[in-house]
Write an enzyme that holds these catalytic residues in place. Structure first.
Site, PDB file in Angstrom:
ATOM      1  N   GLY A  59       0.834  -1.200   0.000  1.00 55.07           N
ATOM      2  CA  GLY A  59       0.000   0.000   0.000  1.00 55.07           C
ATOM      3  C   GLY A  59       0.862   1.240   0.000  1.00 55.07           C
ATOM      4  CB  CYS A  86       5.291  -4.182   0.047  1.00 47.73           C
ATOM      5  SG  CYS A  86       6.047  -2.583  -0.260  1.00 47.73           S
ATOM      6  CE1 TYR A  87       1.215   1.130   5.365  1.00 49.26           C
ATOM      7  CE2 TYR A  87      -0.408  -0.640   5.507  1.00 49.26           C
ATOM      8  CZ  TYR A  87       0.054   0.596   5.918  1.00 49.26           C
ATOM      9  OH  TYR A  87      -0.640   1.303   6.873  1.00 49.26           O
ATOM     10  CG  HIS A 176       5.382  -5.838  -4.797  1.00 48.06           C
ATOM     11  ND1 HIS A 176       4.136  -5.600  -4.278  1.00 48.06           N
ATOM     12  CD2 HIS A 176       6.167  -4.797  -4.405  1.00 48.06           C
ATOM     13  CE1 HIS A 176       4.149  -4.461  -3.616  1.00 48.06           C
ATOM     14  NE2 HIS A 176       5.370  -3.950  -3.670  1.00 48.06           N
ATOM     15  CD  GLU A 178       2.344  -8.485  -5.555  1.00 47.51           C
ATOM     16  OE1 GLU A 178       3.032  -9.309  -4.930  1.00 47.51           O
ATOM     17  OE2 GLU A 178       2.233  -7.288  -5.194  1.00 47.51           O
ATOM     18  CG  ASP A 235      -8.727  -4.486 -23.548  1.00 43.95           C
ATOM     19  OD1 ASP A 235      -8.117  -5.558 -23.697  1.00 43.95           O
ATOM     20  OD2 ASP A 235      -8.241  -3.488 -22.996  1.00 43.95           O
ATOM     21  CE  LYS A 374      -4.437  -5.108 -23.294  1.00 42.61           C
ATOM     22  NZ  LYS A 374      -5.538  -4.267 -23.683  1.00 42.61           N
TER      23      LYS A 374
END
Ligand code: XMP
Length: 518
Positions: A59, A86-87, A176, A178, A235, A374
């Site tokens: 965050g 992280c945060y 991170h 992810e 998209d 995407k």
């Protein structure tokens, strides 16, 4: 199920996505709602509510500041494994008696993590090499771990990049996992799920999944008429075809020709959708309206708002004619999150699909791709049988070339940018690098510089080239294009677009820079 507490990171949904990709349910909640969900009584184990593990997201706030989002430390008494990212790591340390300070420098991008300390390895690192590259995006850092914790990883600048209290199954990482640029990030999350006692089985986007999506659209639109905003990008094309399959001729796809598109785009679109798929496509010429709305507009957010408004007005006109009740848009997940779709995240850009919609719009919005990234959208498109020329197309922003022209948008600047952009596209395709890149394009920087042409001083425009590698829109690195190719592009641009006398290459990653310049 994993409970993911969202402290506002741009990548919170990416964490959820990674967990779901591993076939595990993941529920995102705001910090203030956690105890309602788990129950106040710490004697009641989380597992009784089906919660096997808790992840604290990153965050933008600093844990030591008064207003920062936090959680009740009761959650550490539930006997449920916790992973802080992280945060999330900093908050866990802060609440359990460790210490977090503001770093001397903010750190964004890659860092090498060394994860073997005094021969100790954490369970979180099973199957992960002793050294790996991880993606950082932070200012603050942990300088003292709480009691019971050991350090299992460091980087050159961070003493506690990986920490764990193996007994209580509490884990904290500064980087991170992810983000795809973090090596072994998926393995690390998988290890955490195993620590939580969860069995892993991957779920796929397959035909059945797509059939269900179509069925959902059919159910929500019913017998009503719908209009769809078709831009020709991946998209909106996938969204249009999904809806076409769901409601057939009750869908009218509207292509608003804003005059802000790249060379040849309108023609390709007409060919594919009208001729190949026999869809009804209404091509509306609104070039002058857009230029007028953009007159004297310099601020990127104002541009997006002005474009969003003009776009919806052009749309509303067609929708009224066909008496449509629904508006279908190809908004995808990163558009939502970067327009501050979650409680604690910061607004980066209002993507016109989301932030710029006027409140009095007379149509109900259907966004079938709102929860997808995407690459997932491309998978859906392939299953629907869309040709590669559309599916493999590089992403293109809704506000189009307007956010690639710094300063006011004019017809002349558009013409110059189109000319340069065409050369970038042609040369990168010729070098067979198109498929490897997420995006490659030209930017009209608005900076005039001095040059020399045939012994004459020439004051001309500067074009920037942006070419980036990424697998989702959240992070990217600039492409290491061969110098020979850059040379060819630059030479062609200054020769073929007479207003330009300087070409520069953008060598910034995301974060800290975004992919588009505005
Ligand atoms: P940024 O520049 O935010 O871009 O790093 C991430 C991806 O999103 C695209 N993009 C947009 N798409 N409306 C859109 O539909 C927008 O306003 C917009 N701005 C950026 C961008 O091209 C990149 O692929």
């Amino acid at each position: 199920m994993i409970l993911l507490i969202d402290f506002g990171s741009q990548t919170t949904h990416l964490i959820a996505r990674r967990i779901r990709e591993l076939g595990v349910d993941c529920k995102i909640v705001a910090p203030s709602d956690v105890l309602d969900i788990i129950g106040m009584d710490s004697r009641l184990r989380g597992n009784d509510k089906g919660i096997d593990g808790i992840i604290l997201s990153g965050g933008p706030a600093a844990v030591f500041e008064k207003q920062s989002p936090t959680i009740d430390s009761e959650i550490f008494k539930l006997g449920i494994p916790v992973l802080g990212i992280c945060y999330g790591q900093q908050l866990m340390c802060h609440l359990l008696g460790g210490e977090v300070v503001a770093g001397h420098k903010r750190e964004y991008g890659p860092a090498v993590v060394r994860s073997k300390i005094k021969d100790q390895r954490s369970k979180l690192l099973e199957g992960i090499p002793e050294e790996f590259t991880a993606w950082m995006s932070h200012g603050d850092q942990v300088i003292k771990t709480p009691e019971g914790f050991s350090t299992y990883g460091t980087t050159k600048t961070i003493p506690h990049a990986i920490i764990a209290d193996e007994k209580r199954k509490f884990y904290g990482i500064q980087f991170h996992p992810e983000v795809v640029h973090t090596e072994f990030g998926e393995q690390l999350l998988k290890n955490f799920l195993e620590i939580c006692g969860i069995e892993i089985a991957k779920q796929e986007i397959n035909e059945e999944f797509v059939e269900n999506l179509i069925k959902d659209i059919k159910d929500s639109v019913g017998e009503e008429k719908a209009v769809c905003a078709l831009s020709g990008g991946v998209d909106s094309s996938v969204a249009a075809l999904l809806v076409h399959k769901a409601i057939g001729k009750n869908l009218t796809s509207v292509y608003v020709d804003s005059g802000l598109m790249r060379e040849g785009e309108t023609e390709t679109l007409r060919e594919v959708f009208r001729n190949k798929y026999k869809m009804s496509v209404d091509i509306t010429d609104a070039k002058q309206e857009f230029l007028k709305a953009l007159e004297n507009v310099v601020d990127p957010e104002q541009k997006r708002k002005a474009i969003g408004k003009t776009f919806i007005e052009a749309f509303d006109g067609v929708a009224k004619k066909i008496n449509a009740k629904f508006l279908i848009q190809g908004t995808i997940y990163p558009d939502v999150i970067e327009s501050a779709g979650s409680k604690h995240s910061q607004k980066i850009k209002s993507h016109h699909n989301v932030g710029g919609l006027p409140e009095d719009m007379n149509l109900a919005l259907v966004e079938p791709l709102r929860n997808f990234y995407k690459d997932e959208v491309r998978k859906i498109g392939k299953i629907l049988g869309l040709p590669d020329e559309i599916i493999e197309r590089q992403p293109f922003p809704g506000p189009a070339l307007a956010v690639r022209i710094i300063g006011e948008v004019t017809e002349e600047k558009l013409r110059i940018l189109r000319g340069a952009d065409k050369i970038v596209l042609e040369e990168i395709e010729k070098a067979d690098l198109g498929k490897k890149l997420w995006q490659f394009f030209a930017v009209f920087t608005g900076i005039k510089t001095t040059g020399v042409r045939g012994d004459q001083r020439f004051y001309g425009e500067t074009i920037a080239i942006r070419a980036i590698e990424a697998t989702d829109a959240m992070s990217a690195s600039f492409a290491r294009l061969p110098y020979e190719l850059l040379d060819k592009i630059s030479t062609r641009i200054v020769n073929e677009v007479p207003e330009v006398n300087r070409v520069v290459y953008d060598i910034t990653n995301k974060p800290p820079a975004t992919m588009e310049w505005e």
